[in-house]
Motif scaffolding. Structure first.
Motif, short mmCIF file in Angstrom:
data_model
loop_
_atom_site.label_atom_id
_atom_site.label_comp_id
_atom_site.label_asym_id
_atom_site.label_seq_id
_atom_site.Cartn_x
_atom_site.Cartn_y
_atom_site.Cartn_z
N LEU A 17 44.44 -16.39 9.32
CA LEU A 17 45.22 -15.59 10.27
C LEU A 17 46.41 -16.38 10.79
CD1 LEU A 17 42.43 -13.80 12.33
CD2 LEU A 17 44.04 -12.76 10.74
N GLU A 18 46.22 -17.66 11.07
CA GLU A 18 47.31 -18.50 11.57
C GLU A 18 48.40 -18.64 10.51
OE1 GLU A 18 49.39 -20.43 14.34
OE2 GLU A 18 47.39 -19.67 14.71
N ALA A 19 48.01 -18.80 9.26
CA ALA A 19 48.99 -18.95 8.17
C ALA A 19 49.77 -17.66 7.96
CB ALA A 19 48.28 -19.36 6.89
N SER A 20 49.14 -16.52 8.19
CA SER A 20 49.82 -15.25 7.99
C SER A 20 50.64 -14.84 9.20
CB SER A 20 48.80 -14.15 7.67
OG SER A 20 48.02 -13.86 8.81
N GLY A 21 50.56 -15.61 10.29
CA GLY A 21 51.32 -15.29 11.49
C GLY A 21 50.55 -14.41 12.46
N LEU A 22 49.31 -14.08 12.12
CA LEU A 22 48.51 -13.24 13.00
C LEU A 22 47.46 -14.08 13.72
CD1 LEU A 22 47.95 -10.00 10.93
CD2 LEU A 22 49.33 -10.28 12.96
N GLY A 23 47.91 -15.10 14.38
CA GLY A 23 47.01 -15.91 15.18
C GLY A 23 46.67 -15.18 16.46
N PRO A 24 46.12 -15.88 17.42
CA PRO A 24 45.74 -15.23 18.68
C PRO A 24 46.91 -14.56 19.39
CG PRO A 24 44.84 -17.46 18.56
CD PRO A 24 45.73 -17.28 17.38
N ALA A 25 48.09 -15.16 19.33
CA ALA A 25 49.25 -14.56 19.99
C ALA A 25 49.66 -13.27 19.30
CB ALA A 25 50.41 -15.54 20.02
N GLY A 26 49.61 -13.26 17.98
CA GLY A 26 49.95 -12.04 17.24
C GLY A 26 48.97 -10.92 17.51
N MET A 27 47.70 -11.27 17.54
CA MET A 27 46.68 -10.26 17.82
C MET A 27 46.80 -9.73 19.25
SD MET A 27 45.23 -9.92 14.95
CE MET A 27 43.73 -9.03 15.26
N ALA A 28 47.08 -10.62 20.20
CA ALA A 28 47.26 -10.19 21.59
C ALA A 28 48.48 -9.29 21.72
CB ALA A 28 47.40 -11.40 22.50
N SER A 29 49.53 -9.58 20.98
CA SER A 29 50.73 -8.75 21.02
C SER A 29 50.47 -7.36 20.46
CB SER A 29 51.87 -9.42 20.25
OG SER A 29 52.24 -10.60 20.87
N GLY A 31 47.58 -5.90 20.34
CA GLY A 31 46.72 -5.23 21.31
C GLY A 31 47.48 -4.71 22.51
N SER A 32 48.47 -5.46 22.98
CA SER A 32 49.23 -5.01 24.14
C SER A 32 50.13 -3.83 23.78
CB SER A 32 50.03 -6.15 24.76
OG SER A 32 51.00 -6.61 23.88
N VAL A 33 50.63 -3.78 22.56
CA VAL A 33 51.40 -2.61 22.13
C VAL A 33 50.50 -1.38 22.10
CG1 VAL A 33 52.62 -1.57 20.17
CG2 VAL A 33 53.14 -3.90 20.86
N LEU A 35 47.80 -0.92 23.85
CA LEU A 35 47.47 -0.58 25.23
C LEU A 35 48.65 0.13 25.90
CD1 LEU A 35 45.35 -0.81 27.47
CD2 LEU A 35 46.39 -3.00 28.10
N ALA A 36 49.87 -0.33 25.63
CA ALA A 36 51.05 0.31 26.19
C ALA A 36 51.17 1.75 25.71
CB ALA A 36 52.30 -0.48 25.82
N LEU A 37 50.94 1.97 24.41
CA LEU A 37 50.99 3.33 23.88
C LEU A 37 49.91 4.21 24.50
CD1 LEU A 37 51.71 2.53 20.13
CD2 LEU A 37 53.30 3.50 21.81
N TYR A 38 48.75 3.64 24.70
CA TYR A 38 47.65 4.38 25.33
C TYR A 38 48.05 4.81 26.74
CZ TYR A 38 43.26 5.16 27.78
OH TYR A 38 42.26 5.69 28.56
N TRP A 55 54.85 -7.02 27.56
CA TRP A 55 54.01 -8.18 27.33
C TRP A 55 54.18 -8.83 25.95
CZ3 TRP A 55 48.59 -6.42 29.48
CH2 TRP A 55 48.70 -6.22 30.86
N PRO A 56 54.31 -8.08 24.85
CA PRO A 56 54.36 -8.74 23.54
C PRO A 56 55.47 -9.77 23.42
CG PRO A 56 54.04 -6.41 23.24
CD PRO A 56 54.30 -6.62 24.70
N ALA A 57 56.65 -9.48 23.94
CA ALA A 57 57.75 -10.45 23.85
C ALA A 57 57.41 -11.71 24.63
CB ALA A 57 59.04 -9.82 24.38
N THR A 58 56.79 -11.55 25.78
CA THR A 58 56.41 -12.70 26.59
C THR A 58 55.33 -13.53 25.89
OG1 THR A 58 56.91 -11.43 28.58
CG2 THR A 58 55.55 -13.41 28.86
#
Length: 75
Positions: A17-29, A31-33, A35-38, A55-58
């Motif tokens: 996941l880290e190598a593909s760019g979907l580490g914890p920050a990517g997953m949190a981003s 998820g926040s998108v 949640l925002a849509l919800y 939140w995702p940009a931050t």
């Protein structure tokens, strides 16, 4: 399945996941998108949806800062 093999599989998944760019920050981003849509469309709370949508940009900015800081310390 032993604890060691579970740990190895978890570490391998985390590294992938880290190598593909979907580490914890990517997953949190992502998820926040979601949640925002919800909040915006499902709950009809436009103000909260827009707030959470910032939140995702931050999150990604903070993750980039930490990654650069880590690389700077390694040099």
């Amino acid at each position: 399945m032993s604890s060691t093999s579970e740990t190895d599989e978890t570490n391998a998944l985390a590294n992938e996941l880290e190598a593909s760019g979907l580490g914890p920050a990517g997953m949190a981003s992502i998820g926040s998108v979601a949640l925002a849509l919800y909040y915006y469309y499902v709950r009809g709370d436009e103000q909260k949806g827009q707030f959470v949508g910032l939140w995702p940009a931050t999150i990604l900015g903070f993750a980039a800062y930490l990654k650069l800081n880590q690389q700077e310390r390694e040099e």
